[in-house]
Design a protein around this motif. Structure first.
Motif, PDB file in Angstrom:
ATOM      1  N   LEU A  62       0.797  -1.224   0.000  1.00 10.40           N
ATOM      2  CA  LEU A  62       0.000   0.000   0.000  1.00 10.40           C
ATOM      3  C   LEU A  62       0.832   1.277   0.000  1.00 10.40           C
ATOM      4  CD1 LEU A  62      -2.772  -1.014   2.556  1.00 10.40           C
ATOM      5  CD2 LEU A  62      -3.002  -0.814   0.080  1.00 10.40           C
ATOM      6  N   SER A 115      -1.801  -0.583  -5.954  1.00 13.04           N
ATOM      7  CA  SER A 115      -0.945  -1.200  -4.949  1.00 13.04           C
ATOM      8  C   SER A 115       0.088  -2.103  -5.618  1.00 13.04           C
ATOM      9  CB  SER A 115      -1.784  -2.013  -3.962  1.00 13.04           C
ATOM     10  OG  SER A 115      -2.497  -3.031  -4.637  1.00 13.04           O
ATOM     11  N   TRP A 134      -2.128 -10.828  -0.433  1.00  9.08           N
ATOM     12  CA  TRP A 134      -2.118  -9.831   0.636  1.00  9.08           C
ATOM     13  C   TRP A 134      -1.638 -10.407   1.953  1.00  9.08           C
ATOM     14  CZ3 TRP A 134      -2.471  -4.732   0.084  1.00  9.08           C
ATOM     15  CH2 TRP A 134      -3.042  -4.228  -1.091  1.00  9.08           C
ATOM     16  N   PRO A 191      -4.807   5.083   2.991  1.00 11.20           N
ATOM     17  CA  PRO A 191      -5.596   4.443   1.934  1.00 11.20           C
ATOM     18  C   PRO A 191      -6.979   4.002   2.400  1.00 11.20           C
ATOM     19  CG  PRO A 191      -3.868   2.975   2.717  1.00 11.20           C
ATOM     20  CD  PRO A 191      -3.609   4.305   3.345  1.00 11.20           C
TER      21      PRO A 191
END
Length: 242
Positions: free
Chosen positions: A26, A34, A51, A115
């Motif tokens: 991020l 990203s 992730w 974000p």
């Protein structure tokens, strides 16, 4: 009480292991997608479209913020919150919010932005989590006060942004409802103290950078981490005084 603190410490340590990868992905300027590859160019693979996982690429090299340091810090914060809050139901909310808050702080320091992909779950977790905690026996705060604190701080930050958009980021405005909720949970006094502490931390940091000649008066600083640190002070104070 020992087992609650131990479980909170373990939770923080494990959650901290996963933070560097998320923060690395991020930490890009506003408007950019990203990251999907490590610094060496290897695609990031893992659970949840890459992730979730350790901050290591396929050749074993580490990337992102130091995993050990992040894990220890998150574990310690969770442990301290467990000691201060005890077995009250809002502790679950605090423990869920800490890893998200650390991600926000790291990204804000790196690229000066908060974000939405992390911010929105943070706000939702604070509001919905405290609403659920209020329905359980032994809750140490008030859902009504949390909701009013959320609305009040959100409105105040929005006014500050409209007055001086160059000196106050809109990301901080979006962060305000969550901070207002967690601080307002323990009352207006804690809300004021936690908010003041955040501004104080930010001011001291800014003055310190000016004194060591690493910044000027108009140099922008990431304010989110200081607001989050102030909220932590408020939560600890409120938890200990309930």
């Amino acid at each position: 009480m020992f087992w609650i603190t131990a479980m909170a410490f373990v939770w923080g340590g494990v959650a901290g292991l996963l933070i560097p990868r998320v923060a690395y992905r991020l930490s890009v300027p506003w408007g950019e997608a990203s990251r999907t590859a490590c610094p060496a160019g290897h695609p990031l693979e893992g659970i949840g479209s890459g992730w979730l996982g350790l901050a290591r690429c396929t050749d074993g090299d580490r990337f992102g913020p130091n995993t050990f340091v992040i894990s220890v810090v998150v574990a310690m914060v969770c442990g301290v919150l467990a000691v201060a809050t005890g077995a009250r139901p809002e502790l679950v909310v605090w423990l869920l919010l800490v890893p998200i808050a650390v991600v926000l702080a790291i990204v804000d320091v790196a690229v000066h932005r908060l974000p939405d992909i992390v911010m929105l779950p943070f706000v939702a977790c604070a509001l919905v989590g405290l609403g659920s905690a209020a329905l359980m026996p032994g809750a140490g705060g008030s859902w009504r006060a949390a909701l009013l604190g959320s609305l009040t701080l959100g409105a105040c930050y929005l006014v500050l942004f409209l007055i001086n958009p160059e000196g106050f980021g809109f990301g901080d405005v979006k962060l305000a409802p969550a901070l207002g909720a967690v601080l307002g949970w323990y009352g207006w006094g804690v809300l004021l103290i936690g908010t003041f502490a955040g501004y104080l931390f930010g001011a001291l940091f800014g003055v310190g950078r000016i004194l060591v000649r690493r910044a000027g008066r108009n140099t922008a600083i990431p304010f989110g981490p200081f607001l989050l640190a102030g909220a932590l002070v408020g939560i600890l104070l409120g938890s200990c005084t309930v």
